[in-house]
Design a protein around this motif. Sequence first.
Motif, PDB file in Angstrom:
ATOM      1  N   TYR A 166     159.092 132.026 -40.785  1.00 24.65           N
ATOM      2  CA  TYR A 166     158.131 133.136 -40.747  1.00 24.65           C
ATOM      3  C   TYR A 166     157.618 133.323 -39.322  1.00 24.65           C
ATOM      4  CZ  TYR A 166     157.910 133.633 -45.802  1.00 24.65           C
ATOM      5  OH  TYR A 166     158.221 133.894 -47.109  1.00 24.65           O
ATOM      6  N   THR A 167     157.605 134.572 -38.867  1.00 24.49           N
ATOM      7  CA  THR A 167     157.142 134.928 -37.526  1.00 24.49           C
ATOM      8  C   THR A 167     156.297 136.186 -37.634  1.00 24.49           C
ATOM      9  OG1 THR A 167     159.235 134.084 -36.650  1.00 24.49           O
ATOM     10  CG2 THR A 167     157.882 135.379 -35.153  1.00 24.49           C
ATOM     11  N   PHE A 168     155.353 136.348 -36.719  1.00 23.98           N
ATOM     12  CA  PHE A 168     154.563 137.582 -36.716  1.00 23.98           C
ATOM     13  C   PHE A 168     155.342 138.677 -36.000  1.00 23.98           C
ATOM     14  CE2 PHE A 168     151.664 140.649 -34.863  1.00 23.98           C
ATOM     15  CZ  PHE A 168     150.897 140.996 -35.971  1.00 23.98           C
ATOM     16  N   PHE A 172     154.861 144.874 -38.882  1.00 20.95           N
ATOM     17  CA  PHE A 172     155.203 144.246 -40.155  1.00 20.95           C
ATOM     18  C   PHE A 172     154.215 143.166 -40.566  1.00 20.95           C
ATOM     19  CE2 PHE A 172     159.461 145.953 -39.255  1.00 20.95           C
ATOM     20  CZ  PHE A 172     159.814 146.433 -40.504  1.00 20.95           C
ATOM     21  N   GLY A 173     153.755 142.385 -39.593  1.00 19.04           N
ATOM     22  CA  GLY A 173     152.933 141.228 -39.905  1.00 19.04           C
ATOM     23  C   GLY A 173     153.777 139.969 -39.979  1.00 19.04           C
ATOM     24  N   GLN A 174     153.304 139.009 -40.773  1.00 13.62           N
ATOM     25  CA  GLN A 174     153.999 137.725 -40.900  1.00 13.62           C
ATOM     26  C   GLN A 174     155.156 137.864 -41.889  1.00 13.62           C
ATOM     27  OE1 GLN A 174     152.601 135.531 -38.926  1.00 13.62           O
ATOM     28  NE2 GLN A 174     153.586 133.581 -39.376  1.00 13.62           N
ATOM     29  N   GLU A 177     162.863 137.236 -40.847  1.00 14.51           N
ATOM     30  CA  GLU A 177     163.779 138.246 -40.319  1.00 14.51           C
ATOM     31  C   GLU A 177     164.503 138.972 -41.455  1.00 14.51           C
ATOM     32  OE1 GLU A 177     166.332 138.113 -36.213  1.00 14.51           O
ATOM     33  OE2 GLU A 177     166.785 136.591 -37.709  1.00 14.51           O
ATOM     34  N   ALA A 178     164.908 138.205 -42.467  1.00  7.32           N
ATOM     35  CA  ALA A 178     165.620 138.783 -43.607  1.00  7.32           C
ATOM     36  C   ALA A 178     164.740 139.781 -44.361  1.00  7.32           C
ATOM     37  CB  ALA A 178     166.078 137.672 -44.548  1.00  7.32           C
ATOM     38  N   ALA A 179     163.444 139.486 -44.467  1.00  6.76           N
ATOM     39  CA  ALA A 179     162.517 140.373 -45.170  1.00  6.76           C
ATOM     40  C   ALA A 179     162.350 141.705 -44.429  1.00  6.76           C
ATOM     41  CB  ALA A 179     161.164 139.690 -45.345  1.00  6.76           C
ATOM     42  N   ILE A 180     162.301 141.622 -43.116  1.00  7.14           N
ATOM     43  CA  ILE A 180     162.207 142.836 -42.288  1.00  7.14           C
ATOM     44  C   ILE A 180     163.427 143.721 -42.514  1.00  7.14           C
ATOM     45  CG2 ILE A 180     162.371 143.672 -39.895  1.00  7.14           C
ATOM     46  CD1 ILE A 180     160.501 141.472 -39.078  1.00  7.14           C
TER      47      ILE A 180
END
Length: 204
Positions: A166-168, A172-174, A177-180
């Motif tokens: 998890y990265t900010f 998008f927020g926290q 990469e796959a979720a983005i």
Amino acid sequence: HTNVSEASVQRVLTLEGESYRPHYHSLPENLSFDEFKYASGRMAFEYIDAETGDILDILPAKDSRYVTQHFLSRYSLKQRSEVKTITIDMNASYMSFIPTLFPNAHIIIDRFHIIQLINRSMNKTRVTIMNQLNNSNGEDQKKYRRLKRYWKKLLKKEKNITYTTYTFYRLFGQRTEAAILSEILAYDPTLKATYDLYQSIIAA
């Protein structure tokens, strides 16, 4: 500095160059064609032994008529018929004369240029969809800014995408990469279909 005239230097260079002139006795089974820019911005043509990487000859022009005449005058049909593969970029002019000059050769498009082409195609689809979202609608504007900012994510190889870290991310927020990517690809079915095809070609 050495009291040697320019003419003498040129004469020595010319004589030395003659000793390196190619001997047109045979051709390797696997050739590679390429072109490069030289003096005055002109394009030169070179053909290479695809297995060893040795440059066989460099021609001062790359137009199909000049290249065709070179091979016809230097190599017999028997010599040219022994060539099995020719690796090229996507230059259409090569496609026009290779079957005539090398009747038994298979044409191979090198991987670098295939990847380059599909990268451009993927990016072109992204820009088209991104521009459609550039309107007065607030939700569309958010999608537009995301597509504009995170274009590199769409070009990344699927196997290199992180699913657990998890990265900010700005806009998008926290997230992972796959979720983005999952959210961006849900914006448009054409974008998703193009992305899936892009990744399958990259993997192949």
